[in-house]
Motif scaffolding. Structure first.
Motif, PDB file in Angstrom:
ATOM      1  N   GLY A   7      -5.555   6.379   8.342  1.00 51.10           N
ATOM      2  CA  GLY A   7      -5.438   5.343   9.358  1.00 51.10           C
ATOM      3  C   GLY A   7      -6.759   4.760   9.822  1.00 51.10           C
ATOM      4  O   GLY A   7      -6.799   3.871  10.639  1.00 51.10           O
ATOM      5  N   GLY A   8      -7.868   5.265   9.334  1.00 55.96           N
ATOM      6  CA  GLY A   8      -9.162   4.726   9.746  1.00 55.96           C
ATOM      7  C   GLY A   8      -9.541   3.499   8.955  1.00 55.96           C
ATOM      8  O   GLY A   8      -8.780   3.000   8.145  1.00 55.96           O
ATOM      9  N   THR A   9     -10.725   3.014   9.173  1.00 59.38           N
ATOM     10  CA  THR A   9     -11.217   1.858   8.428  1.00 59.38           C
ATOM     11  C   THR A   9     -11.872   2.376   7.160  1.00 59.38           C
ATOM     12  O   THR A   9     -13.064   2.596   7.116  1.00 59.38           O
ATOM     13  N   ASP A  10     -11.057   2.584   6.155  1.00 66.15           N
ATOM     14  CA  ASP A  10     -11.536   3.187   4.928  1.00 66.15           C
ATOM     15  C   ASP A  10     -11.816   2.131   3.889  1.00 66.15           C
ATOM     16  O   ASP A  10     -10.975   1.280   3.622  1.00 66.15           O
ATOM     17  N   THR A  11     -12.994   2.185   3.293  1.00 66.72           N
ATOM     18  CA  THR A  11     -13.365   1.222   2.271  1.00 66.72           C
ATOM     19  C   THR A  11     -12.434   1.344   1.085  1.00 66.72           C
ATOM     20  O   THR A  11     -12.130   2.453   0.628  1.00 66.72           O
ATOM     21  N   GLN A  12     -11.956   0.210   0.584  1.00 61.23           N
ATOM     22  CA  GLN A  12     -11.108   0.165  -0.592  1.00 61.23           C
ATOM     23  C   GLN A  12     -11.963  -0.149  -1.810  1.00 61.23           C
ATOM     24  O   GLN A  12     -12.704  -1.134  -1.819  1.00 61.23           O
ATOM     25  N   TYR A  13     -11.843   0.684  -2.826  1.00 66.33           N
ATOM     26  CA  TYR A  13     -12.588   0.525  -4.070  1.00 66.33           C
ATOM     27  C   TYR A  13     -11.622   0.041  -5.145  1.00 66.33           C
ATOM     28  O   TYR A  13     -10.570   0.644  -5.341  1.00 66.33           O
ATOM     29  N   PHE A  14     -12.040  -1.018  -5.843  1.00 66.05           N
ATOM     30  CA  PHE A  14     -11.145  -1.686  -6.770  1.00 66.05           C
ATOM     31  C   PHE A  14     -11.347  -1.229  -8.210  1.00 66.05           C
ATOM     32  O   PHE A  14     -12.464  -0.887  -8.620  1.00 66.05           O
ATOM     33  N   ARG A  53       3.593   2.084   2.703  1.00 69.16           N
ATOM     34  CA  ARG A  53       3.163   2.120   4.100  1.00 69.16           C
ATOM     35  C   ARG A  53       3.120   0.719   4.713  1.00 69.16           C
ATOM     36  O   ARG A  53       3.446   0.533   5.874  1.00 69.16           O
ATOM     37  N   GLN A  54       2.660  -0.251   3.916  1.00 74.09           N
ATOM     38  CA  GLN A  54       2.611  -1.637   4.391  1.00 74.09           C
ATOM     39  C   GLN A  54       2.926  -2.545   3.223  1.00 74.09           C
ATOM     40  O   GLN A  54       2.668  -2.198   2.074  1.00 74.09           O
ATOM     41  N   GLN A  84       0.843  -1.195   0.000  1.00 74.29           N
ATOM     42  CA  GLN A  84       0.000   0.000   0.000  1.00 74.29           C
ATOM     43  C   GLN A  84       0.879   1.246   0.000  1.00 74.29           C
ATOM     44  O   GLN A  84       1.895   1.298   0.711  1.00 74.29           O
TER      45      GLN A  84
END
Lengths: 110, 114
Positions: B98-105, B55-56, B48
């Motif tokens: 850093g929140g729980t953010d939805t990932q859109y593909f 970041r990761q 990411q």
């Protein structure tokens, strides 16, 4: 180890025959659980995010629920256009990555 | 509202070659994640990017590298291609912080290594 298991691997339904898909997970500190729909050769399409046990979300014929160990995707009176692979993913605490299950391939026949 | 876009759609390479895949995030998003999806499997996290930094990272070898540009678009580079690198490569965008953010593909790039 963080892990997601989906069952069944494949499901065949008649149009109008309601059913449920299961997503079992083990994760250290769940930040969120996600459901996606994926059509063949395409990218996953976002459906729902669930954050805590007891939470439920609905969209048209789909309803997602969450407990401390699993999530269910309920499909009410499905139509052929609901045929797709449904993917479940978890986001572990302290991480931004998603860990996916292998998916459930749903086929709805008229 | 423009969604996530990826290019190219399909790519055929031979073993040992190098490949670059490209991704433009959804409008307003600043974070890009890359995933590899083998046939019949769920996507596997590669890495990411946020604020032009990795970041990761998932469990992938150093042959897989990436870059994020100031306009938030991203590239995935794979060196010394192996037959096992054949897969659908997916890019996902989200809003950082850093929140729980939805990932859109995005629609993915189908890579075939011969």
């Amino acid at each position: 180890e963080d892990q997601v298991t989906q069952s069944p691997e494949a499901l065949r339904l008649q149009e109008g025959e309601s059913s449920s898909l299961n997503c079992s997970y083990t994760v250290s500190g769940l930040r969120g659980l996600f459901w996606y729909r994926q059509d063949p050769g395409k990218g996953p399409e976002f459906l729902f995010t669930l954050y805590s046990a007891g939470e439920e979300k609905e969209k048209e014929r789909l309803k997602a629920t969450l407990t401390k160990k699993e999530s269910f995707l309920h499909i009410t009176a499905p139509k052929p256009e609901d045929s797709a692979t449904y993917l479940c993913a978890v986001q572990p605490g302290g991480y931004n990555k998603l860990i996916f299950g292998a998916g459930t391939r749903l086929a709805v026949h008229p | 509202d423009a969604g996530v876009t990826q290019s190219p759609t399909h790519l055929i390479k031979t073993r040992g070659q190098q490949v670059t895949l490209r991704c433009s995030p959804k409008s307003g998003h600043d974070t890009v994640s890359w995933y590899q999806q083998a046939l019949g499997q769920g996507p596997q996290f590669i890495f990411q990017y946020y604020e032009e930094e990795e970041r990761q990272r998932g469990n992938f070898p150093d042959r897989f590298s990436g870059h994020q540009f100031p306009n938030y678009s991203s590239e995935l580079n794979v060196n010394a291609l192996l037959l096992g690198d054949s897969a659908l490569y997916l890019c996902a965008s989200s809003l950082g912080g850093g929140g729980t953010d939805t990932q859109y593909f995005g629609p993915g790039t189908r890579l075939t290594v011969l």
